[in-house]
Design a protein around this motif. Sequence first.
Motif, PDB file in Angstrom:
ATOM      1  N   PHE A  82       0.849  -1.181   0.000  1.00 48.76           N
ATOM      2  CA  PHE A  82       0.000   0.000   0.000  1.00 48.76           C
ATOM      3  C   PHE A  82       0.889   1.237   0.000  1.00 48.76           C
ATOM      4  CE2 PHE A  82      -4.548  -0.646   1.742  1.00 48.76           C
ATOM      5  CZ  PHE A  82      -4.765  -1.665   0.852  1.00 48.76           C
ATOM      6  N   SER A  83       0.440   2.280  -0.663  1.00 46.51           N
ATOM      7  CA  SER A  83       1.148   3.553  -0.579  1.00 46.51           C
ATOM      8  C   SER A  83       0.747   4.249   0.722  1.00 46.51           C
ATOM      9  CB  SER A  83       0.799   4.431  -1.778  1.00 46.51           C
ATOM     10  OG  SER A  83      -0.568   4.744  -1.762  1.00 46.51           O
ATOM     11  N   GLY A  84       1.411   5.339   1.027  1.00 44.64           N
ATOM     12  CA  GLY A  84       1.143   6.045   2.271  1.00 44.64           C
ATOM     13  C   GLY A  84      -0.287   6.536   2.391  1.00 44.64           C
ATOM     14  N   TRP A  85      -0.825   7.106   1.319  1.00 43.13           N
ATOM     15  CA  TRP A  85      -2.181   7.649   1.405  1.00 43.13           C
ATOM     16  C   TRP A  85      -3.217   6.543   1.546  1.00 43.13           C
ATOM     17  CZ3 TRP A  85      -6.120   6.597  -1.953  1.00 43.13           C
ATOM     18  CH2 TRP A  85      -5.780   6.039  -3.191  1.00 43.13           C
ATOM     19  N   GLN A  86      -2.971   5.379   0.928  1.00 45.36           N
ATOM     20  CA  GLN A  86      -3.911   4.270   1.058  1.00 45.36           C
ATOM     21  C   GLN A  86      -3.919   3.725   2.488  1.00 45.36           C
ATOM     22  OE1 GLN A  86      -2.127   1.958  -2.099  1.00 45.36           O
ATOM     23  NE2 GLN A  86      -3.991   2.100  -3.297  1.00 45.36           N
ATOM     24  N   LEU A  87      -2.725   3.614   3.058  1.00 47.28           N
ATOM     25  CA  LEU A  87      -2.629   3.105   4.419  1.00 47.28           C
ATOM     26  C   LEU A  87      -3.217   4.096   5.419  1.00 47.28           C
ATOM     27  CD1 LEU A  87      -1.593   0.668   5.988  1.00 47.28           C
ATOM     28  CD2 LEU A  87       0.571   1.849   6.262  1.00 47.28           C
ATOM     29  N   MET A  88      -3.108   5.376   5.134  1.00 51.87           N
ATOM     30  CA  MET A  88      -3.642   6.403   6.031  1.00 51.87           C
ATOM     31  C   MET A  88      -5.175   6.427   6.011  1.00 51.87           C
ATOM     32  SD  MET A  88      -2.716   8.553   8.178  1.00 51.87           S
ATOM     33  CE  MET A  88      -3.596   9.713   9.166  1.00 51.87           C
ATOM     34  N   LYS A  89      -5.774   6.188   4.836  1.00 54.80           N
ATOM     35  CA  LYS A  89      -7.229   6.219   4.723  1.00 54.80           C
ATOM     36  C   LYS A  89      -7.885   4.955   5.251  1.00 54.80           C
ATOM     37  CE  LYS A  89      -9.592   8.049   1.492  1.00 54.80           C
ATOM     38  NZ  LYS A  89     -10.240   8.473   0.263  1.00 54.80           N
ATOM     39  N   SER A  90      -7.168   3.844   5.264  1.00 58.38           N
ATOM     40  CA  SER A  90      -7.788   2.556   5.568  1.00 58.38           C
ATOM     41  C   SER A  90      -8.400   2.458   6.966  1.00 58.38           C
ATOM     42  CB  SER A  90      -6.812   1.413   5.321  1.00 58.38           C
ATOM     43  OG  SER A  90      -5.726   1.475   6.197  1.00 58.38           O
ATOM     44  N   PRO A  91      -7.812   3.003   8.052  1.00 53.82           N
ATOM     45  CA  PRO A  91      -8.498   2.895   9.350  1.00 53.82           C
ATOM     46  C   PRO A  91      -9.843   3.632   9.385  1.00 53.82           C
ATOM     47  CG  PRO A  91      -6.193   3.432   9.691  1.00 53.82           C
ATOM     48  CD  PRO A  91      -6.468   3.551   8.222  1.00 53.82           C
ATOM     49  N   ALA A  92      -9.920   4.786   8.748  1.00 54.21           N
ATOM     50  CA  ALA A  92     -11.173   5.544   8.733  1.00 54.21           C
ATOM     51  C   ALA A  92     -12.245   4.813   7.926  1.00 54.21           C
ATOM     52  CB  ALA A  92     -10.941   6.937   8.162  1.00 54.21           C
ATOM     53  N   VAL A  93     -11.856   4.230   6.804  1.00 55.54           N
ATOM     54  CA  VAL A  93     -12.815   3.489   5.981  1.00 55.54           C
ATOM     55  C   VAL A  93     -13.291   2.241   6.726  1.00 55.54           C
ATOM     56  CG1 VAL A  93     -13.078   2.184   3.834  1.00 55.54           C
ATOM     57  CG2 VAL A  93     -11.887   4.372   3.816  1.00 55.54           C
ATOM     58  N   ALA A  94     -12.372   1.541   7.383  1.00 53.78           N
ATOM     59  CA  ALA A  94     -12.752   0.346   8.141  1.00 53.78           C
ATOM     60  C   ALA A  94     -13.706   0.702   9.271  1.00 53.78           C
ATOM     61  CB  ALA A  94     -11.497  -0.333   8.690  1.00 53.78           C
ATOM     62  N   GLU A  95     -13.449   1.799   9.943  1.00 52.16           N
ATOM     63  CA  GLU A  95     -14.326   2.221  11.042  1.00 52.16           C
ATOM     64  C   GLU A  95     -15.706   2.608  10.527  1.00 52.16           C
ATOM     65  OE1 GLU A  95     -14.494   5.756  14.352  1.00 52.16           O
ATOM     66  OE2 GLU A  95     -12.541   5.016  13.730  1.00 52.16           O
ATOM     67  N   ARG A  96     -15.736   3.302   9.399  1.00 50.59           N
ATOM     68  CA  ARG A  96     -17.018   3.745   8.833  1.00 50.59           C
ATOM     69  C   ARG A  96     -17.916   2.563   8.477  1.00 50.59           C
ATOM     70  NH1 ARG A  96     -16.455   7.326   3.823  1.00 50.59           N
ATOM     71  NH2 ARG A  96     -15.889   8.831   5.407  1.00 50.59           N
ATOM     72  N   TYR A  97     -17.321   1.486   7.933  1.00 49.98           N
ATOM     73  CA  TYR A  97     -18.105   0.335   7.493  1.00 49.98           C
ATOM     74  C   TYR A  97     -18.136  -0.803   8.513  1.00 49.98           C
ATOM     75  CZ  TYR A  97     -18.307   2.673   3.028  1.00 49.98           C
ATOM     76  OH  TYR A  97     -18.539   3.587   2.041  1.00 49.98           O
ATOM     77  N   GLY A  98     -17.607  -0.580   9.701  1.00 47.57           N
ATOM     78  CA  GLY A  98     -17.658  -1.593  10.747  1.00 47.57           C
ATOM     79  C   GLY A  98     -16.775  -2.792  10.495  1.00 47.57           C
ATOM     80  N   GLN A  99     -15.696  -2.596   9.770  1.00 41.73           N
ATOM     81  CA  GLN A  99     -14.767  -3.674   9.451  1.00 41.73           C
ATOM     82  C   GLN A  99     -13.525  -3.585  10.335  1.00 41.73           C
ATOM     83  OE1 GLN A  99     -15.486  -6.091   7.176  1.00 41.73           O
ATOM     84  NE2 GLN A  99     -17.466  -5.079   7.026  1.00 41.73           N
ATOM     85  N   PRO A 100     -12.805  -4.696  10.517  1.00 41.38           N
ATOM     86  CA  PRO A 100     -11.568  -4.633  11.306  1.00 41.38           C
ATOM     87  C   PRO A 100     -10.492  -3.852  10.562  1.00 41.38           C
ATOM     88  CG  PRO A 100     -11.895  -6.837  10.422  1.00 41.38           C
ATOM     89  CD  PRO A 100     -13.125  -6.052  10.093  1.00 41.38           C
ATOM     90  N   ARG A 101      -9.633  -3.190  11.294  1.00 41.02           N
ATOM     91  CA  ARG A 101      -8.570  -2.407  10.666  1.00 41.02           C
ATOM     92  C   ARG A 101      -7.339  -3.265  10.456  1.00 41.02           C
ATOM     93  NH1 ARG A 101      -6.712   2.398  13.907  1.00 41.02           N
ATOM     94  NH2 ARG A 101      -4.712   1.876  13.057  1.00 41.02           N
ATOM     95  N   TYR A 102      -6.460  -2.809   9.586  1.00 41.09           N
ATOM     96  CA  TYR A 102      -5.220  -3.531   9.298  1.00 41.09           C
ATOM     97  C   TYR A 102      -4.262  -3.415  10.469  1.00 41.09           C
ATOM     98  CZ  TYR A 102      -6.927  -3.304   4.511  1.00 41.09           C
ATOM     99  OH  TYR A 102      -7.684  -3.413   3.386  1.00 41.09           O
TER     100      TYR A 102
END
Length: 74
Positions: free
Chosen positions: A23-43
Motif C-alpha cells: 500500500f502507498s502512504g495515502w492508502q494506508l492512512m485512509k484505511s483505518p477511517a474506511v474500516a471504522e465507517r463500514y464496521g470492518q476490522p482495521r489492518y
Amino acid sequence: MEYRQPGASGLKVPALSFGVSDFSGWQLMKSPAVAERYGQPRYVAHQVYYSLVGRDYEWELMPLGLDQGVGALV
C-alpha cells in the motif's frame, strides 16, 4: 486426494487479524477511517519492500505505521 477450501464444509473460520501488501502512504492512512465507517476490522500489518538499496519505507510508511499502530513485515 480432494482439496476443499476453508469454509466449504459449512464451517466458518474467522480471521484473527488483517494485513496489506504494497500500500502507498495515502492508502494506508485512509484505511483505518474506511474500516471504522463500514464496521470492518482495521489492518494491523503492512508488508513492504525494504533493502539496503530500497529504503523508501523509512521516509513515509515507517512514521505512518508508528502513528497508526500498523506493524511492518519486511
